[in-house]
Write an enzyme that holds these catalytic residues in place. Structure first.
Site, PDB file in Angstrom:
ATOM      1  N   GLU A 101       0.876  -1.165   0.000  1.00 37.49           N
ATOM      2  CA  GLU A 101       0.000   0.000   0.000  1.00 37.49           C
ATOM      3  C   GLU A 101       0.918   1.220   0.000  1.00 37.49           C
ATOM      4  OE1 GLU A 101      -2.166   0.833   3.582  1.00 37.49           O
ATOM      5  OE2 GLU A 101      -3.474   2.281   2.590  1.00 37.49           O
TER       6      GLU A 101
ATOM      7  N   ARG B 250       5.180 -12.711   9.351  1.00 39.29           N
ATOM      8  CA  ARG B 250       5.861 -11.443   9.061  1.00 39.29           C
ATOM      9  C   ARG B 250       7.167 -11.386   9.846  1.00 39.29           C
ATOM     10  NH1 ARG B 250       3.800  -6.463   9.180  1.00 39.29           N
ATOM     11  NH2 ARG B 250       1.616  -7.017   9.123  1.00 39.29           N
TER      12      ARG B 250
ATOM     13  N   LYS C 220       4.086   0.320  10.674  1.00 36.43           N
ATOM     14  CA  LYS C 220       4.015   1.528   9.855  1.00 36.43           C
ATOM     15  C   LYS C 220       3.646   2.743  10.693  1.00 36.43           C
ATOM     16  CE  LYS C 220       3.023   0.166   5.112  1.00 36.43           C
ATOM     17  NZ  LYS C 220       2.081   0.288   3.993  1.00 36.43           N
TER      18      LYS C 220
END
Length: 576
Positions: free
Chosen positions: A47, A272, A282
């Site tokens: 994204e 992850r 983020k």
RNA sequence: UGGGACGUCGUCUAAUGGUAAGACUGCAGACUCUGGAUCUGCGUAUCGGGGUUCGAGUCCCUGCGUCCCAGCCA
């Protein structure tokens, strides 16, 4: 056995063999059963709402690596369905970072926003099939009726609108007749599902916001769940690899492609990356940047790819690291030392050696002729003969590292001390004859004599010396700024990413950046940003983008392993 | 306390019913014109309890622990 891996014919590459993992096993099996006709097509779907970090590198290496190893393809696709958070700046940086890491999407650059028209058509198709409806509930009302972990949700009062009314309302949503948040298009699935994602999930929301690519064409935007699987489907993706938290979304992913009757890629979830003493969320990274706790996304202390790049990390090191950590579904945390291991391994092979003194103390060689200058030949990289040699100026007054001299040497210390002889790298053997101190007792000058017969650092009589130290000629050395980095977070906090709403700022390491003026041998003058060096016996350094010929600036990428520091530390502990 | 997933050396990964292996870290040593690099050696693990089996890290049952999910974020 034909397992779909590169065969002898195509695997002349010298790259290390990649260890198997559960995703490769799935692909090998799919290739055997012909599930996707032997095709492998992956994608990396960021994204564009932030810069790529080391965690993304794992996904990039996985997706592009799988495509490469199974003779497939990997797309770069931006998941840009939320115009409020996404920006062109991020798109640009992401492309730059993927390329820097060493991967190529060729002509397969896509955006989920490219599919907005198709997605809209499909939404109408679902409405017509009675599988989607316009809901007038507010966000708060939806939340209130969603139910809890143990109780089912309540059906929306608008759930059973006629198909005609839904069609008309959805069209009016698209035309911009309704304010933000007033209505949504929802999928009609099951409000009693134990999986929240199946409790009539929102497909479209109203957002009168300008999109970085589609401008003001749309005021309704599709949600991730409604977009991702269809985007994969459109692109002919076979294996849609994502992280563990999307496991619960897979039933919905499957629901959309099944009910639309389109190509059905297989979603596979992996763990992850977590790194000790490192923040990868983020939200927190954004806060570090916007809060001014670092100088920007490419601050060399940041775990972003551009931060690592500026710090002096190499793409090879990061790729090797990603290959080394493996892929599984175990939620673990990788020690940062492993990344540094791969970094040093690569830098050791390629970085040019140079001499620099970070904490200088003056050495005067009393029996060396005043005004004489000799050019000493030094090896540029002992690991790579093709790197050649260079000349380093030598004269009567030098600087050495303050830590390379002890007036009262501890046990096992075999550098310079009164009466002791050491080798100056590539120069001469010198013996310390005395020191000069200031009022506070600090050594200001070390006086030595040199043995002219040891020119170049070799002895005609074969005598040995325990230590070789580095030096620079005082008259010839350059003043350069060095930036010494330590961890951004306090070293004792191994999991600063763990607490979702931790304050962040209280855990910052006040010493994560220390600037010093170093004395560096003149050969580095004018080195371009990103040029990598090993300052011998000190560490790996890299010219910063702030560096100019007038004022050189170097980032310490990573220190060299320091065995002596360990010995000393242990001795200290013992004596306590 | 609903659902989904995961538990193997300190850390990460492998072993696909048949000798629990590798890497990093740590420790000890050799070598060295970088106390770097290199080399050698050492150490520590199958979450617990039952069961199936000649044989279980692997299969079954059960317990425990950890992570994820109640955004009109992705």
């Amino acid at each position: 056995m034909s397992d779909g891996l590169k065969t002898a014919e195509t695997s002349e590459s010298i790259e290390a063999p990649r260890p198997s993992n559960f995703i490769r096993d799935i692909i090998i099996q799919d290739n055997q059963t012909g599930k996707f006709g032997g095709k492998v097509h992956t994608r990396f779907p960021p994204e564009p709402n932030g810069y790529l970090h080391i965690g993304h590198a794992k996904s990039i290496c996985l997706n592009f690596g799988l495509a490469r190893d199974f003779n497939g393809k990997c797309n770069l696709r931006f998941d840009d369905t939320n115009p409020c958070k996404e920006e062109q700046e991020y798109v640009d940086s992401i492309m730059e970072d993927v390329r820097w890491l060493g991967f190529d999407w060729e002509d397969r650059l896509f955006f989920a926003s490219d599919y907005f028209d198709q997605l809209y058509e499909w939404a109408i198709q679902l409405i017509k099939a009675g599988k989607a409806y316009v809901c007038d509930l507010t966000a708060e009302e939806v939340r209130a009726t969603r139910g809890t972990l143990t109780e089912p949700g309540k059906e929306s009062p608008y759930r059973n609108r006629s198909i005609e009314e839904n069609l008309e309302l959805f069209e009016r949503m698209r035309k911009g007749e309704f304010p933000d948040g007033s209505r949504t298009l929802r999928t009609k699935i099951d409000m009693a599902s134990p999986n929240f994602n199946m409790r009539d999930p929102v497909m479209y929301r109203i957002l009168h916001a300008e999109h970085h690519r589609t401008g003001d064409k749309w005021c309704i935007y599709p949600m991730y769940d409604y977009t991702h699987g269809e985007s994969d489907s459109i692109e002919g993706i076979t294996h849609s690899i994502c992280t563990l938290e999307f496991e619960d979304h897979r039933p919905l992913y499957d629901w959309y492609v099944e009910n639309l009757g389109i190509h059905h890629p297989q979603q596979i979830e992996f763990d992850r990356l977590n790194l000790t003493n490192t923040v990868l969320s983020k939200r927190k990274l954004l806060k570090l940047v916007t809060g001014g706790f670092v100088s920007g996304w490419d601050d060399p202390r940041m775990p972003t790819l551009c931060g690592f790049r500026r710090r002096g990390y190499t793409p090879e090191a990061i790729r090797n690291f990603c290959a080394g950590i493996g892929v599984s579904k175990t939620n673990g945390i990788i020690e940062f030392a492993l990344l540094e291991h791969h970094l040093r391994e690569d830098l050791n092979k390629h970085a040019l050696r140079v001499m620099a003194v970070l904490d200088p103390v003056k050495v005067i060689i009393d029996n060396y002729p005043d005004g004489q200058v000799e050019e000493m030949e030094a090896i540029n990289n002992p690991e790579d003969a093709s790197a050649g040699t260079r000349k380093v100026p030598f004269s009567k007054v030098l600087y050495i590292e303050r830590d390379d001299f002890r007036e009262d040497p501890p046990k096992q210390y075999y550098r310079l001390s009164p009466g002791k002889e050491v080798r100056l790298r590539y120069a001469y053997f010198i013996t310390c004859t005395g020191v000069v101190k200031d009022e506070s007792g600090e050594v200001t000058e070390i006086h030595c004599t040199y043995d002219p017969a040891t020119h170049g650092g070799n002895t005609p009589d074969g005598r040995k010396v325990k230590s070789t130290i580095h030096w620079v000629s005082a008259a010839h050395a350059l003043d350069a700024e060095v930036r010494l980095y330590d961890t951004l977070f306090l070293p004792e906090d191994q999991r600063p990413d763990e607490d979702a709403d931790s304050d962040l700022t209280s855990g910052l390491n006040p010493n994560s950046l220390v600037r010093k003026t170093a004395r560096v041998e003149p050969s580095v003058l004018g080195a371009a940003p990103l040029t990598k060096y090993q300052f011998e016996r000190v560490g790996y350094f890299c010219a910063d983008k702030d560096s100019t010929p007038e004022k050189m600036v170097f980032n310490r990428t990573v220190p060299l392993r320091d065995t002596w520091a360990k010995i000393e530390k242990k001795a200290e502990k013992k004596s306590k």
